[in-house]
Design a protein around this motif. Structure first.
Motif, PDB file in Angstrom:
ATOM      1  N   ALA A  21     140.434  31.370 134.795  1.00  0.00           N
ATOM      2  CA  ALA A  21     141.036  30.233 134.087  1.00  0.00           C
ATOM      3  C   ALA A  21     141.758  30.653 132.812  1.00  0.00           C
ATOM      4  O   ALA A  21     142.833  30.127 132.504  1.00  0.00           O
ATOM      5  N   VAL A  22     141.199  31.607 132.041  1.00  0.00           N
ATOM      6  CA  VAL A  22     141.693  31.822 130.678  1.00  0.00           C
ATOM      7  C   VAL A  22     142.356  33.171 130.452  1.00  0.00           C
ATOM      8  O   VAL A  22     142.830  33.427 129.337  1.00  0.00           O
ATOM      9  N   ALA A  23     142.407  34.045 131.455  1.00  0.00           N
ATOM     10  CA  ALA A  23     142.877  35.415 131.201  1.00  0.00           C
ATOM     11  C   ALA A  23     144.233  35.446 130.518  1.00  0.00           C
ATOM     12  O   ALA A  23     144.442  36.213 129.563  1.00  0.00           O
ATOM     13  N   ALA A  24     145.162  34.639 130.993  1.00  0.00           N
ATOM     14  CA  ALA A  24     146.505  34.661 130.386  1.00  0.00           C
ATOM     15  C   ALA A  24     146.492  34.045 128.992  1.00  0.00           C
ATOM     16  O   ALA A  24     147.000  34.634 128.032  1.00  0.00           O
ATOM     17  N   SER A  25     145.907  32.864 128.868  1.00  0.00           N
ATOM     18  CA  SER A  25     145.955  32.162 127.584  1.00  0.00           C
ATOM     19  C   SER A  25     145.128  32.862 126.512  1.00  0.00           C
ATOM     20  O   SER A  25     145.429  32.748 125.320  1.00  0.00           O
ATOM     21  N   ALA A  26     144.116  33.602 126.891  1.00  0.00           N
ATOM     22  CA  ALA A  26     143.315  34.319 125.902  1.00  0.00           C
ATOM     23  C   ALA A  26     144.104  35.431 125.234  1.00  0.00           C
ATOM     24  O   ALA A  26     143.740  35.893 124.152  1.00  0.00           O
ATOM     25  N   THR A  27     145.171  35.860 125.872  1.00  0.00           N
ATOM     26  CA  THR A  27     146.038  36.871 125.275  1.00  0.00           C
ATOM     27  C   THR A  27     147.328  36.260 124.723  1.00  0.00           C
ATOM     28  O   THR A  27     148.305  36.968 124.478  1.00  0.00           O
ATOM     29  N   GLY A  28     147.323  34.942 124.556  1.00  0.00           N
ATOM     30  CA  GLY A  28     148.453  34.270 123.920  1.00  0.00           C
ATOM     31  C   GLY A  28     149.576  33.895 124.850  1.00  0.00           C
ATOM     32  O   GLY A  28     150.676  33.564 124.396  1.00  0.00           O
ATOM     33  N   ARG A  29     149.322  33.911 126.167  1.00  0.00           N
ATOM     34  CA  ARG A  29     150.380  33.629 127.137  1.00  0.00           C
ATOM     35  C   ARG A  29     150.122  32.329 127.891  1.00  0.00           C
ATOM     36  O   ARG A  29     150.318  32.245 129.096  1.00  0.00           O
ATOM     37  N   GLY A  30     149.730  31.298 127.155  1.00  0.00           N
ATOM     38  CA  GLY A  30     149.484  30.017 127.792  1.00  0.00           C
ATOM     39  C   GLY A  30     148.663  29.115 126.886  1.00  0.00           C
ATOM     40  O   GLY A  30     148.292  29.485 125.768  1.00  0.00           O
ATOM     41  N   ASP A  31     148.394  27.923 127.366  1.00  0.00           N
ATOM     42  CA  ASP A  31     147.655  26.913 126.622  1.00  0.00           C
ATOM     43  C   ASP A  31     146.158  27.139 126.830  1.00  0.00           C
ATOM     44  O   ASP A  31     145.619  26.871 127.902  1.00  0.00           O
TER      45      ASP A  31
END
Length: 422
Positions: free
Chosen positions: A320-330
């Motif tokens: 769920a969060v892999a992208a957003s945890a690195t600043g690439r999503g909500d």
């Protein structure tokens, strides 16, 4: 080098707790590009959780495979966890269908073997900083969201800032407490004690569980020829049980149907346990924060689901969060997605576990299914899928399964009255 989008943060993710859930999440998130601080309050690299069923249900096998741990577990002597279950109608003994594939499995393995293994895997993963001797003492909050942790360390107090804070610190989670996570608790009307034995033969060499209504017991073979033997009696038996703990423990086991021969085995640990183990369910997310493993949901230990759900929840969070945890999503939207998945996958299981934790006899539907599974191989396999948490309550109690169970019992000359088996 710090990425521009990570400015102001020491890490993308900080995880409190380097047990199964925390170490798995650290590995999986780092492989997706996150910089992870993995905090463990204990300084000993060989530290492990002692009070556990020491069993990983088959639902978590894909996570073990993704982590690359299957060969290491096999080499360490972990035991594939086939099992049989005693009921008043006889033994439920799942077997593969003729000409069919083998039954799904994961492993029984002592936490003294498993915990250092997965923690080492995390420490060796590029992007993960394992920080032993770091205990979370508070959360850093800004504008209504969590942006880091405060921790006591061997060098003194330290603040670690991250876009996402993950609580993987068990049923008494400090991260959850500091976050004010809403907790729903269900009383467990059983208590439990266990010990480890070497040289304890089990029927068929596989795990055994006894549904004694309302008391319970189980025996799971583990690595290095060690068997975990546990008893979970109804709480009203506790005062008499504690008057002579060793005598009560051994007498309980000796009285089991097809009891393992404990008197000829070597007990290699003390008898340990807990007299109060409530089931906790917590809201698994808040702005900037997520809970995994027992920190999010603590179920009844008699089902042996904690290790499997710890690994799965780490995987669900990562997906769920892999992208957003690195600043690439909500990130907030990603956390909401994780919360929905966690609720969808586990709420029904926890509801049934909390109901059975009242130490009641089987209800009519359970009597129908358990009695039929003791008489029918296909229903025994169906029960295996549910016990392995590969199917949920709705699939387990689907109309076709209920109809087959009724037909099996009628075919065995048993009438069905009021939804139960007489």
């Amino acid at each position: 080098m710090t990425r521009p989008e990570s400015a102001g943060y020491d890490y993308d993710v900080v995880i409190g707790g380097a047990g199964l859930a925390g170490s798995a999440a650290a590995v999986l998130l780092a492989r997706r590009g996150a910089r992870v601080a993995l905090l463990e309050r204990r300084a000993d690299p060989e530290a492990y959780k002692a009070l556990c069923t020491h069993s990983i249900t088959a639902n978590a096998y894909p996570v073990l495979d993704e982590l690359g741990l299957v060969p290491a577990l096999e080499k360490a002597g972990a035991v594939r966890n086939t099992a049989r279950w005693y009921t008043r109608w006889g033994w439920i003994e799942p077997k593969p269908a003729p000409m069919g594939p083998e039954l799904p499995y994961a492993y029984n393995v002592r936490r003294s073997t498993l915990d250092p293994l997965i923690r080492t895997r995390a420490a060796e993963t590029p992007g993960v900083d394992l920080l032993p001797g770091h205990q979370v003492t508070g959360l850093v909050r800004e504008a209504g969201r969590t942006v880091g942790v405060r921790a006591s360390t061997p060098q003194g107090e330290r603040e670690i800032r991250a876009r996402l804070v993950v609580g993987a610190d068990g049923k008494d989670s400090a991260v959850a407490k500091f976050a004010g996570a809403r907790t729903r608790s269900h009383e467990n009307a059983r208590f439990g004690y266990l010990a480890h034995f070497r040289g304890l033969p089990l029927h068929g060499g596989i795990g055994q569980a006894w549904f004694l209504e309302p008391d319970m017991a189980y025996a799971f073979p583990n690595d290095d020829g060690v068997t975990v033997m546990a008893v979970l009696p109804e709480k009203k038996r506790l005062p008499a049980f504690r008057e002579d703990l060793e005598g009560s423990f051994l007498s309980f086991i000796r009285a089991l149907p097809e009891a393992p021969p404990i008197d000829s085995a070597e007990r290699i640990t003390k008898i340990t346990g807990t007299v109060n183990y409530p089931l906790h369910s917590r809201r698994p997310t808040a702005p900037g924060l997520a809970l995994i493993g027992d920190a999010a949901l603590t179920s009844d230990p008699l089902w042996g689901v904690g290790c499997g759900w710890a690994l799965q929840s780490a995987q669900w969070l990562t997906d769920a969060v892999a992208a957003s945890a690195t600043g690439r999503g909500d990130l907030d939207r990603a956390l909401a997605s994780y919360a929905r998945e966690h609720r969808r996958r586990l709420r029904g299981h926890q509801y049934l576990a909390a109901d059975y934790a009242r130490a009641r006899p089987f209800n009519p539907v359970e009597r129908l299914m358990f009695s039929a599974a003791a008489r029918d191989e296909s229903l025994a396999r169906h029960m295996h899928l549910f016990a392995s948490r590969l199917i949920g309550p709705r699939q387990f109690l689907n109309p076709a399964a209920l109809a087959r169970a009724a037909a099996v019992n009628i075919g065995h000359g048993r009438g069905v009255r009021g939804g139960g088996v007489e």
